[in-house]
Design an enzyme around this catalytic site. Sequence first.
Site: not given
Ligand code: GTP
Ligand code: SPV
Ligand code: MN
Length: 622
Positions: A90, A235, A244, A264, A286, A288, A311, A403
């Site tokens: 983004r 993207y 979003k 979110h 994002s 996290c 999400d 992704r």
């Molecule tokens: P968006 O799709 O961008 O909104 O992100 P999201 O909040 O869904 O994040 P996602 O669950 O994909 O996690 C992002 C990164 O954080 C990945 O590389 C995970 O492996 C890492 N991660 C997720 N949960 C944990 C956790 O409990 N501990 C640690 N150390 N890393 C984590």
């Molecule tokens: C984020 O960045 O929080 C995502 C991926 O979930 S995107 O849909 O590309 O914004």
């Molecule tokens: Mn997101």
Amino acid sequence: MTADTHTRDSVEGANLSDRPSPTTHPGIAEFVAETAALTKPERVQWVTGSPEEWTELTDALVATGTFTRLNPALKPNSFYAASDPIDVARVEDRTYICSVDEKDCGPTNNWMDPQEMKTLMRGLYDGCMRGRTMYVVPFVMGHLEAEKPMFGVEITDSAYVVVSMLVMARSGTHVLKRIEELEAAGESPQWVPALHSVGMPLEPGQADVAWPCNETKYIVQFPEERAIWSFGSGYGGNALLGKKCYALRIASVMARDEGWLAEHMLILKLTSPQGVVKFIAAAFPSACGKTNLAMLRPTIPGWKVETLGDDIAWMRVGEDGRLWAVNPEYGFFGVAPGTNQKTNPNAMDTIDKGNSVFTNVALTEDGDIWWEGLENTPAKATSWKGEPWTPDSEELSSHPNSRYCTPIKQCDILAAEYDDPRGVPIDAILFGGRRRTTVPLVFEARDWTHGTFLGATLSSETTAAAVGQVGVVRRDPMAMLPFIGYNAGHYFNHWITVGKENDAAKLPKIFYVNWFRRDEDGGFLWPGFGENSRVLKWVVERMEGQADAVETPIGYVPTVDSLDVEGLDMTRDAVEAALAVDAEEWQAELPQIQEWFEKFGDDLPAVLWTELDGLRARLDVP
Ligand code: GTP
Ligand code: SPV
Ligand code: MN
């Protein structure tokens, strides 16, 4: 206009008017005709959502080199794509909220006068689809059977975007039919026009590239008009406009006006060994951890997690006074790196079923995908940049924001309630971020207003999900910093109002979590992933009045003995360190929060200042 373009215009004009309009809906027909006249595509295609169309689209993407078909024995009907390296995430500095009045955009968004923006962008859109197909994608965010379905029509010149939209949102002819039916019944269904172009017209004879895009990018929301204009990027978050742009930025404005919340947040269903069911929503910025928590496989015996969304959550107070949530999406667009059979087995099982698109990961010699953190490291692969890669390579095989895009219905632990247009009543909301220090593993807010304060001051390290520096701590209120479609001060006030106008006892309890606190050696203090079930257990037990907590200046923190760490390879000292509230660290946050709040001037609800004063007093700062 040159003679050449003039000729082409007439040909294209004839092309379009030769066909009967595929819709009886005057507004949509006009949106399509006007866009075609401006962008001058070679042809217009209405997206039906049929399997034959999917085959045609994906075959065409393979032919142009955008897609590589993966080995059907490993990942059936699945595709690999690599973006232009200038188009991987983004673009927050290119994202605008073009409200009529600049004050409505607030201090956290980029603003331009809507008319000025339209003039500028019409210049960019003029002829931008030359030589390409203009696709029309009717879609609905949320249920087609919702009381007030949230329709949209995305126009795009990218087949990659069409394929991704078919996964991520309920899209196609059946949606258009429903809009037309409601229109015919005199209901004037609301629909959001969403215009997208990669911004790379093709001159006659010009060869296409695998990932067309433009160095100039604009991701623009017009909140009063409920319209979206996006240019220059292919993207996800910049181009799949239902996600979003609509379901958060535009929907947050609708939610403000209509008294609900567009957030979110993930949504999960948690069942205890005793069969007690709780629904939990969680907002983390994002990359996290939302997807990972949403699909968590508990490590503690007898507990079960089912997924509703990873999400976005739309939440409304129901007639029973509870906050009901639906996931408006139809797929997962998840961060690839770090995902594996240990960290997120449910995501792995979902993508292994196929029908998925992988972007900016590595491609293996046997036609599978790979990324950092996945098992079975290949001896050789092609990196996301198209270069030969081996485990000895200095560069990463996959972009940190690579992704997977996969249908939600393929998730084995999808909760049955996903298909219920009423959604689920939320029992707890978790806020969380990525902080190396200061923020303990979990704590509970004192009440809704204090919870709003925790959300409004949420801080996290930046990640690769947005272009820019990674690892810098910033305030990311409710994990919505890049997604609030209006003045964030007013958004905080909206949250406060939801608490005031409803029975607080029936609203969700608010908690704050941090899986990312580090020890002195830089290692994570908490094992995370499936072990986060222990934190969910504490949350449930707090709500049931069964778990102990210590009242600290920041809120209620678990006593060491109230957190179930049985079977965990962690010393008591380490658990204490994960839960510690260090007054000095929190005192250091105070001026940062003060500075953050000052940004909003009179638009910040006064009660948030009161909350800050309370925190300061409890931390013994005069
Ligand atoms: P968006 O799709 O961008 O909104 O992100 P999201 O909040 O869904 O994040 P996602 O669950 O994909 O996690 C992002 C990164 O954080 C990945 O590389 C995970 O492996 C890492 N991660 C997720 N949960 C944990 C956790 O409990 N501990 C640690 N150390 N890393 C984590
Ligand atoms: C984020 O960045 O929080 C995502 C991926 O979930 S995107 O849909 O590309 O914004
Ligand atoms: Mn997101």
